[in-house]
Design a protein around this motif. Structure first.
Motif, PDB file in Angstrom:
ATOM      1  N   GLU A 107       0.819  -1.219   0.000  1.00 55.50           N
ATOM      2  CA  GLU A 107       0.000   0.000   0.000  1.00 55.50           C
ATOM      3  C   GLU A 107       0.852   1.268   0.000  1.00 55.50           C
ATOM      4  O   GLU A 107       0.459   2.287  -0.573  1.00 55.50           O
ATOM      5  CB  GLU A 107      -0.989  -0.005   1.164  1.00 55.50           C
ATOM      6  CG  GLU A 107      -0.373  -0.031   2.540  1.00 55.50           C
ATOM      7  CD  GLU A 107      -1.432  -0.107   3.641  1.00 55.50           C
ATOM      8  OE1 GLU A 107      -2.631  -0.236   3.328  1.00 55.50           O
ATOM      9  OE2 GLU A 107      -1.044  -0.043   4.826  1.00 55.50           O
ATOM     10  N   GLU A 108       2.037   1.207   0.622  1.00 51.18           N
ATOM     11  CA  GLU A 108       2.937   2.369   0.608  1.00 51.18           C
ATOM     12  C   GLU A 108       3.462   2.618  -0.806  1.00 51.18           C
ATOM     13  O   GLU A 108       3.583   3.761  -1.249  1.00 51.18           O
ATOM     14  CB  GLU A 108       4.123   2.150   1.562  1.00 51.18           C
ATOM     15  CG  GLU A 108       3.741   2.195   3.032  1.00 51.18           C
ATOM     16  CD  GLU A 108       4.922   1.866   3.926  1.00 51.18           C
ATOM     17  OE1 GLU A 108       6.041   1.670   3.395  1.00 51.18           O
ATOM     18  OE2 GLU A 108       4.725   1.782   5.153  1.00 51.18           O
ATOM     19  N   GLY A 111       0.818   4.221  -2.947  1.00 52.01           N
ATOM     20  CA  GLY A 111       0.556   5.603  -2.556  1.00 52.01           C
ATOM     21  C   GLY A 111       1.681   6.569  -2.875  1.00 52.01           C
ATOM     22  O   GLY A 111       1.515   7.795  -2.738  1.00 52.01           O
ATOM     23  N   TRP A 125      -5.124   7.539   0.521  1.00 51.29           N
ATOM     24  CA  TRP A 125      -5.545   6.215   0.981  1.00 51.29           C
ATOM     25  C   TRP A 125      -6.779   5.737   0.236  1.00 51.29           C
ATOM     26  O   TRP A 125      -6.940   4.543  -0.015  1.00 51.29           O
ATOM     27  CB  TRP A 125      -5.774   6.227   2.496  1.00 51.29           C
ATOM     28  CG  TRP A 125      -4.469   6.372   3.243  1.00 51.29           C
ATOM     29  CD1 TRP A 125      -4.067   7.411   3.994  1.00 51.29           C
ATOM     30  CD2 TRP A 125      -3.371   5.446   3.220  1.00 51.29           C
ATOM     31  NE1 TRP A 125      -2.780   7.200   4.456  1.00 51.29           N
ATOM     32  CE2 TRP A 125      -2.335   5.999   4.004  1.00 51.29           C
ATOM     33  CE3 TRP A 125      -3.163   4.194   2.618  1.00 51.29           C
ATOM     34  CZ2 TRP A 125      -1.115   5.353   4.200  1.00 51.29           C
ATOM     35  CZ3 TRP A 125      -1.946   3.550   2.810  1.00 51.29           C
ATOM     36  CH2 TRP A 125      -0.937   4.128   3.592  1.00 51.29           C
ATOM     37  N   VAL A 128      -5.377   4.500  -3.037  1.00 52.32           N
ATOM     38  CA  VAL A 128      -4.668   3.227  -2.843  1.00 52.32           C
ATOM     39  C   VAL A 128      -5.682   2.088  -2.785  1.00 52.32           C
ATOM     40  O   VAL A 128      -5.521   1.052  -3.442  1.00 52.32           O
ATOM     41  CB  VAL A 128      -3.811   3.264  -1.559  1.00 52.32           C
ATOM     42  CG1 VAL A 128      -3.316   1.862  -1.190  1.00 52.32           C
ATOM     43  CG2 VAL A 128      -2.616   4.207  -1.738  1.00 52.32           C
ATOM     44  N   GLU A 129      -6.741   2.293  -2.022  1.00 49.39           N
ATOM     45  CA  GLU A 129      -7.762   1.244  -1.872  1.00 49.39           C
ATOM     46  C   GLU A 129      -8.444   0.936  -3.211  1.00 49.39           C
ATOM     47  O   GLU A 129      -8.543  -0.227  -3.613  1.00 49.39           O
ATOM     48  CB  GLU A 129      -8.813   1.683  -0.839  1.00 49.39           C
ATOM     49  CG  GLU A 129      -9.874   0.628  -0.596  1.00 49.39           C
ATOM     50  CD  GLU A 129     -10.865   1.014   0.502  1.00 49.39           C
ATOM     51  OE1 GLU A 129     -11.985   0.484   0.486  1.00 49.39           O
ATOM     52  OE2 GLU A 129     -10.503   1.840   1.363  1.00 49.39           O
ATOM     53  N   LEU A 132      -5.903  -0.812  -5.732  1.00 49.62           N
ATOM     54  CA  LEU A 132      -5.599  -2.214  -5.410  1.00 49.62           C
ATOM     55  C   LEU A 132      -6.815  -3.107  -5.657  1.00 49.62           C
ATOM     56  O   LEU A 132      -6.676  -4.239  -6.121  1.00 49.62           O
ATOM     57  CB  LEU A 132      -5.128  -2.332  -3.956  1.00 49.62           C
ATOM     58  CG  LEU A 132      -3.697  -1.846  -3.700  1.00 49.62           C
ATOM     59  CD1 LEU A 132      -3.400  -1.783  -2.205  1.00 49.62           C
ATOM     60  CD2 LEU A 132      -2.670  -2.743  -4.403  1.00 49.62           C
ATOM     61  N   TYR A 138      -6.116  -6.010  -3.305  1.00 46.30           N
ATOM     62  CA  TYR A 138      -6.396  -5.308  -2.040  1.00 46.30           C
ATOM     63  C   TYR A 138      -6.050  -6.161  -0.818  1.00 46.30           C
ATOM     64  O   TYR A 138      -5.538  -5.647   0.180  1.00 46.30           O
ATOM     65  CB  TYR A 138      -7.871  -4.878  -1.996  1.00 46.30           C
ATOM     66  CG  TYR A 138      -8.217  -4.070  -0.767  1.00 46.30           C
ATOM     67  CD1 TYR A 138      -7.683  -2.790  -0.576  1.00 46.30           C
ATOM     68  CD2 TYR A 138      -9.070  -4.579   0.221  1.00 46.30           C
ATOM     69  CE1 TYR A 138      -7.988  -2.044   0.552  1.00 46.30           C
ATOM     70  CE2 TYR A 138      -9.384  -3.833   1.350  1.00 46.30           C
ATOM     71  CZ  TYR A 138      -8.836  -2.567   1.511  1.00 46.30           C
ATOM     72  OH  TYR A 138      -9.139  -1.824   2.634  1.00 46.30           O
ATOM     73  N   ARG A 141      -2.503  -5.768   0.615  1.00 49.72           N
ATOM     74  CA  ARG A 141      -2.040  -4.388   0.838  1.00 49.72           C
ATOM     75  C   ARG A 141      -0.982  -4.266   1.927  1.00 49.72           C
ATOM     76  O   ARG A 141      -0.161  -3.359   1.888  1.00 49.72           O
ATOM     77  CB  ARG A 141      -3.236  -3.478   1.153  1.00 49.72           C
ATOM     78  CG  ARG A 141      -3.980  -3.798   2.420  1.00 49.72           C
ATOM     79  CD  ARG A 141      -5.311  -3.039   2.499  1.00 49.72           C
ATOM     80  NE  ARG A 141      -6.062  -3.308   3.730  1.00 49.72           N
ATOM     81  CZ  ARG A 141      -6.771  -4.388   3.952  1.00 49.72           C
ATOM     82  NH1 ARG A 141      -6.851  -5.334   3.018  1.00 49.72           N
ATOM     83  NH2 ARG A 141      -7.422  -4.555   5.097  1.00 49.72           N
ATOM     84  N   LYS A 142      -0.986  -5.185   2.900  1.00 49.51           N
ATOM     85  CA  LYS A 142      -0.017  -5.112   4.009  1.00 49.51           C
ATOM     86  C   LYS A 142       1.220  -5.989   3.759  1.00 49.51           C
ATOM     87  O   LYS A 142       2.111  -6.049   4.582  1.00 49.51           O
ATOM     88  CB  LYS A 142      -0.687  -5.555   5.324  1.00 49.51           C
ATOM     89  CG  LYS A 142      -1.903  -4.739   5.730  1.00 49.51           C
ATOM     90  CD  LYS A 142      -1.529  -3.330   6.150  1.00 49.51           C
ATOM     91  CE  LYS A 142      -2.755  -2.577   6.693  1.00 49.51           C
ATOM     92  NZ  LYS A 142      -2.446  -1.155   6.944  1.00 49.51           N
TER      93      LYS A 142
END
Length: 281
Positions: A107-108, A111, A125, A128-129, A132, A138, A141-142
């Motif tokens: 996610e970083e 973004g 954000w 990003v959502e 993804l 999605y 994302r982490k």
């Protein structure tokens, strides 16, 4: 005028010796004229050295014409005051996703582009959502990009471009380093962007199977446009494609050979389902 237009585009590479003297000039793009409408899915085909990637780099203003003009959304790419607008409107995805991914977390990374544009944090954000989700990544994302497969990394690269809210995405052989499953993942994501989001797509490839969903195809050879038309019109010319040293999808080739042997089958078969139907099975 379409969202992407070139007029008599010429690009020459100049070779120099160690002292800077000109040794030779090679013309990589030779008087190319293309017109891409907003919302099109355009495929540009050609064997290695045909000039297709050089053409792609003009659309994103990475390269500038030696002669002729390129317009992106009505802006001349040779005009430096439009440079950042053009690069924002025409996002580029390259062959190797590792060259585009810089974040430690998915996610970083996605973004990063909007942040550089000065987009407010809350909107970053949101972008990003949505980006993804658009490429089906999605749930990752982490994750660290290093733990992803090649196809997943390439989809993250595409999400990073989408987050910039471009009007057009140019994909320069985005599946060349991927396995068959990774290729399918990426092309599925690209088709969804075009169908659902309405983003104009320009796909540079040498995999013929990837172009069957395009609505316009240009085939390049020696820097020129050698053929243009719909996928069906292009695949109806099997012998010409062979002359241009391009492979033809197996199902198209099989249908072509069956037709030559006397079976009443239409030219330009694109899928197995079409062949089965044509054979009345």
């Amino acid at each position: 005028m379409g969202i992407i237009k070139t007029k008599d585009l010429v690009f020459e590479y100049i070779r120099r010796d160690e002292e800077g003297n000109v040794e030779g000039i090679s013309r990589a793009v030779d008087e190319v004229n293309i017109d891409v409408e907003k919302g099109d899915f355009v495929a540009i085909l050609g064997h290695n050295g045909s000039g297709k990637s050089t053409l792609a780099k003009h659309i994103n203003a990475i390269l500038y014409p030696t002669e002729g003009t390129v317009w992106v959304d009505g802006k001349d790419t040779a005009n430096e005051e439009f440079l950042w607008e053009i690069r924002q409107e025409a996002g580029m995805v390259f062959q190797n996703p590792d060259n585009q991914i810089i974040g430690q977390v998915v996610e970083e990374d996605v973004g990063f582009g909007p942040e550089n544009l000065g987009v407010p944090t809350r909107e970053i954000w949101e972008r990003v959502e949505e980006s993804l989700k658009a490429v089906g990544m999605y749930e990752f994302r982490k994750h660290s990009p290093n733990k992803l497969s090649g196809g997943q990394k390439q989809r993250v690269s595409i999400a990073g471009v989408i987050a910039m809210h471009p009007k057009c995405i140019i994909l320069d052989e985005p599946t060349a380093m991927l396995d068959p499953n990774g290729r399918k993942e990426v092309i599925r994501a690209v088709r969804a962007l075009n169908d659902v989001e309405g983003i104009t797509v320009i796909l540079i490839t040498h995999y013929m199977e990837e172009i069957i969903h395009a609505n316009k195809v240009f085939v390049m050879d020696k820097g020129r446009i050698a053929m243009e038309g719909t996928p069906r019109e292009i695949f109806s010319q099997v012998e010409k494609l062979k002359e241009l040293r391009l492979d033809v999808p197996q199902v198209t080739l099989l249908a072509h050979e069956l037709r030559k042997s006397g079976l009443n089958i239409p030219e330009g078969i694109l899928t197995t389902q079409e062949l089965v139907k044509a054979l009345g099975l």
